[in-house]
Design an enzyme around this catalytic site. Structure first.
Site, PDB file in Angstrom:
ATOM      1  CG  HIS A   1       6.851   3.963   8.795  1.00 16.38           C
ATOM      2  ND1 HIS A   1       7.240   3.121   9.810  1.00 16.38           N
ATOM      3  CD2 HIS A   1       5.953   3.251   8.054  1.00 16.38           C
ATOM      4  CE1 HIS A   1       6.612   1.953   9.687  1.00 16.38           C
ATOM      5  NE2 HIS A   1       5.819   2.012   8.626  1.00 16.38           N
TER       6      HIS A   1
ATOM      7  NE  ARG B   1      -2.403  -2.109  -0.322  1.00 15.12           N
ATOM      8  CZ  ARG B   1      -3.133  -1.192   0.298  1.00 15.12           C
ATOM      9  NH1 ARG B   1      -4.023  -0.487  -0.383  1.00 15.12           N
ATOM     10  NH2 ARG B   1      -2.978  -0.971   1.578  1.00 15.12           N
TER      11      ARG B   1
ATOM     12  CG  HIS C   1       1.237   3.272   8.159  1.00 14.71           C
ATOM     13  ND1 HIS C   1       0.953   2.509   9.255  1.00 14.71           N
ATOM     14  CD2 HIS C   1       2.340   2.704   7.587  1.00 14.71           C
ATOM     15  CE1 HIS C   1       1.833   1.526   9.348  1.00 14.71           C
ATOM     16  NE2 HIS C   1       2.683   1.612   8.338  1.00 14.71           N
ATOM     17  CD  GLU C   2       3.631   3.712   4.328  1.00 15.59           C
ATOM     18  OE1 GLU C   2       4.740   3.574   4.874  1.00 15.59           O
ATOM     19  OE2 GLU C   2       2.783   2.792   4.272  1.00 15.59           O
TER      20      GLU C   2
ATOM     21  N   GLY D   1       0.838  -1.194   0.000  1.00 18.80           N
ATOM     22  CA  GLY D   1       0.000   0.000   0.000  1.00 18.80           C
ATOM     23  C   GLY D   1       0.871   1.240   0.000  1.00 18.80           C
TER      24      GLY D   1
ATOM     25  CE  LYS E   1      -5.403  -3.909   3.841  1.00 22.91           C
ATOM     26  NZ  LYS E   1      -5.639  -2.494   4.177  1.00 22.91           N
TER      27      LYS E   1
ATOM     28  CD  GLU F   1       5.453  -1.338   9.452  1.00 24.32           C
ATOM     29  OE1 GLU F   1       4.463  -0.585   9.535  1.00 24.32           O
ATOM     30  OE2 GLU F   1       6.335  -1.205   8.582  1.00 24.32           O
TER      31      GLU F   1
ATOM     32  CG  ASP G   1       9.678 -10.696   1.987  1.00 22.65           C
ATOM     33  OD1 ASP G   1       9.390  -9.618   2.556  1.00 22.65           O
ATOM     34  OD2 ASP G   1      10.537 -10.773   1.096  1.00 22.65           O
TER      35      ASP G   1
ATOM     36  CD  GLU H   1       8.511   2.230   6.074  1.00 22.28           C
ATOM     37  OE1 GLU H   1       7.641   1.858   5.270  1.00 22.28           O
ATOM     38  OE2 GLU H   1       8.997   1.479   6.940  1.00 22.28           O
TER      39      GLU H   1
ATOM     40  CE1 TYR I   1       2.779  -4.770   9.041  1.00 21.60           C
ATOM     41  CE2 TYR I   1       2.196  -2.446   8.871  1.00 21.60           C
ATOM     42  CZ  TYR I   1       2.879  -3.542   8.381  1.00 21.60           C
ATOM     43  OH  TYR I   1       3.652  -3.425   7.264  1.00 21.60           O
TER      44      TYR I   1
END
Ligand code: BES
Ligand code: ZN
Length: 592
Positions: A290, A543, A286-287, A259, A545, A309, A366, A262, A374
């Protein structure tokens, strides 16, 4: 020999590089970068020096003024790649390595023109977190080593290069090539090295913030993120002055696997955020957060990823609360709760990946990725905040950031600092249960609001005939609709699906959170009218997610399995390597 980071060959008995000088020649024809990196140590060094590489072809290793020096590549490990051991001569202060990247370098995705918005020029972007910088540059690829850098990027004329750094000039070479120069004066961990090259334009959003995108999307991007300066101001109110000078953003092509990322001075964002109604800007919050939690104070290794996170999710919701109020923040926490429960379910047979303080020797970071660092992490931070009170907690955070700015720390260092500054707080919230025990402690904070309760009750009454009223249908904001969809029972009938689509016009939604939640429900219900839209989304967007839940839901029925197989065959060449791996993992479970 001491390897404090299980994901790096970095040896803490050896000197750390302080600065990198990069020269990167970007070749879209061979899909390779011809690189030269100079590592500077800020003083004389000697003896063995171990670097991380993965798939790199090494051409030469030289100490400037003294010629070639001995080097050796070790055996290849599937996770770590190959150790590059240099033998540094007495008194050397720097070393220069020339190399070429592999066609399948995990950090790099090379896009053909058709995969971009404009469809006229190729595109390259990097994604170095977690441990992919080593596929782009030989380096000590661990956040324990922080480096400032300068870079010169040579690209085809007509394309623009951006990096996680400030631009310091560019020039046409007259031979069809163009050079862009950059400097990042502050020390960053290697996972924040970032590069993108494409047909790019920018729009200023404030004196210190600008958005970059392809010309076709730059106006939409500028509109969507127009509120960024306000966010920076709110974040500064919480954490102190913005430490990185500029906050620019780049909107990438849709195959970008995250998404947002940062990268300092140049946040990378998925174009799926361009909903047209600013409803997905929480990712920017969010970014941006960071910039303090992650980029200024950094996790020492992926085993402490929650420090990056968890803090950032907490910070993101704190910023949203200031901008949009308590209800909006409570909805944010509710969406997080859903993600947390899904991840706990995903890892129910791997409890060791549900603790915050992880032990990852032999595990690909990963593969350990989930919403747990998070959301469980953010809940630990929120629990500490509740325990000591908001004001005292903010003062603590300012101290924390002062104490550890531009350093990379472990969970243990964090805990000692809390113990010193907020005595008794860790015990009071039972921090050990978050850090070392699987699942969620039952004392974890809950976030409620009247609106959230209303949505929950209504969604849960669906099987008994509870339906949103015409007024609710017309007045819900995107996040309210999303939370409602998330709280619906997973098993819907075709008639339920038709009702939802008719009343909420779900098929045509431009908000990907809503669209994908809906398509996941529809796939779970084997609802054929949604198949064409599912195909479209899976062919366009990379993406992870969105790919993971959609492909997982397609695994439930014979004809959706056939759809998954067919779509993946068509879409996978366009997916990022990381996304392809995730989808393959999902498909292996049901396509034997
Ligand atoms: N740093 C992460 C992205 C990341 C994590 C890349 C791990 C590689 C490995 C980024 O800050 C992030 O968390 N992005 C989220 C956004 C969100 C939680 C609002 C995403 O991509 O969905
Ligand atoms: Zn993040």
């Amino acid at each position: 020999m001491h390897h404090p980071d299980p994901h790096s060959y970095y040896d803490s008995a050896q000197p750390k590089a302080r600065r990198l000088r990069l020269k990167l020649g970007v070749d879209f024809t061979s899909k390779r970068i011809d690189g030269e990196v100079g590592l500077e140590f800020g003083g004389a060094v000697s003896g063995p020096l171990d670097l991380d590489t993965k798939g790199l072809e090494i051409h030469s290793v030289q100490v400037p003024g003294r010629g070639p020096i001995p080097w050796e590549l070790g055996p290849s490990d599937t996770i770590l790649g190959q150790r590059l051991r240099l033998d540094m001569p007495e008194g050397a202060q720097e070393v220069t390595i020339t190399y070429t990247t592999a066609v399948d370098a995990m950090a790099l995705q090379w896009l053909d023109p058709e995969q971009t918005e404009g469809k006229v020029a190729p595109y390259l972007f990097s994604q170095c977190q977690q441990i992919h910088a080593r596929t782009m540059v030989p380096c000590q690829d661990t956040p324990l080593v922080r480096i400032a850098y300068k870079a010169e990027v040579n690209v085809p004329e007509g394309l623009t290069a951006v990096m996680s750094a400030g631009p310091t000039g560019d020039e046409a070479l007259g031979n069809g090539r163009h050079v862009y120069r950059f400097a990042m004066p502050q020390p960053i961990p290697s996972y924040l090295l970032a590069l993108a090259v494409g047909r790019l334009e920018s729009r200023d959003l404030s004196p210190r913030a600008r958005v970059w995108a392809e010309p076709e999307t730059v106006a939409a991007a500028a509109w969507e993120f127009a509120g960024v300066e306000d966010m920076i101001l709110k974040a500064e109110g919480l954490f102190g002055p913005y430490p990185w000078d500029r906050y620019d953003m780049l909107v990438l092509p849709p195959s970008f696997p995250y998404g947002g990322m940062e990268n300092p001075r140049m946040t990378f964002l998925t174009p799926t955020l361009l909903a047209g109604d600013r409803s997905l800007v929480d990712v920017v919050a969010h970014e941006l957060a960071h910039s303090w939690t992650g980029n200024l104070v950094t996790n020492a290794s992926m085993e402490h990823f929650w420090l990056n996170e968890g803090f950032t999710v907490w910070a993101e919701r704190r910023i949203l609360r200031i901008l949009h109020g308590d209800d909006a923040a409570a909805l944010g926490w509710a969406m997080g709760q859903k993600a947390l429960e899904d991840s706990l379910e995903q890892f129910k047979n791997e409890p060791r990946l549900t603790v915050l303080r992880m032990h990852l020797a032999g595990i690909d970071p990963d593969d350990a990725f989930s919403s747990i660092p998070y959301e469980k992490g953010a809940r630990l931070v929120a629990a500490l905040e509740r325990e000591v009170g908001e004001e005292r907690f903010l003062r603590f955070l300012r101290d924390y950031m002062d104490a550890f700015r531009f350093t990379s720390i472990t969970t243990e260092q964090f805990c000692s600092f809390v113990a010193a500054k907020l005595p008794g707080a860790l015990e009071a919230v039972n921090a050990r249960a978050y850090l070392d025990k699987p699942g969620m402690p039952d004392t974890a904070p809950e976030f409620r609001s009247v609106q959230l309760d209303t949505l929950t009750v209504l969604a849960e009454s669906w099987p008994d005939g509870g339906r949103p009223s015409a007024y609710q249908i017309a007045s819900w904001k995107p996040t309210e609709l999303l939370v409602f969809l998330q709280k619906l029972p997973r098993k819907l009938t075709h008639a339920d699906c038709a009702w939802l689509d008719e009343h909420f016009q779900l098929m045509g939604r431009g908000n990907y959170e809503i669209l994908v939640e809906w398509l996941t429900l529809a796939a779970t219900a084997d609802y054929e009218p949604a198949f064409p839209r599912i195909r479209e989304v899976l062919l366009r967007v990379g993406r992870m997610k969105y790919l993971r839940p959609l492909y997982s839901a397609l695994g439930l029925h014979p004809r959706t399995r056939a759809l998954a197989r067919e779509v993946f065959a068509a879409a996978s060449p366009g997916y990022h390597g990381l996304s392809r791996r995730v989808v393959q993992g999902v498909l292996e479970k049901f396509l034997a």
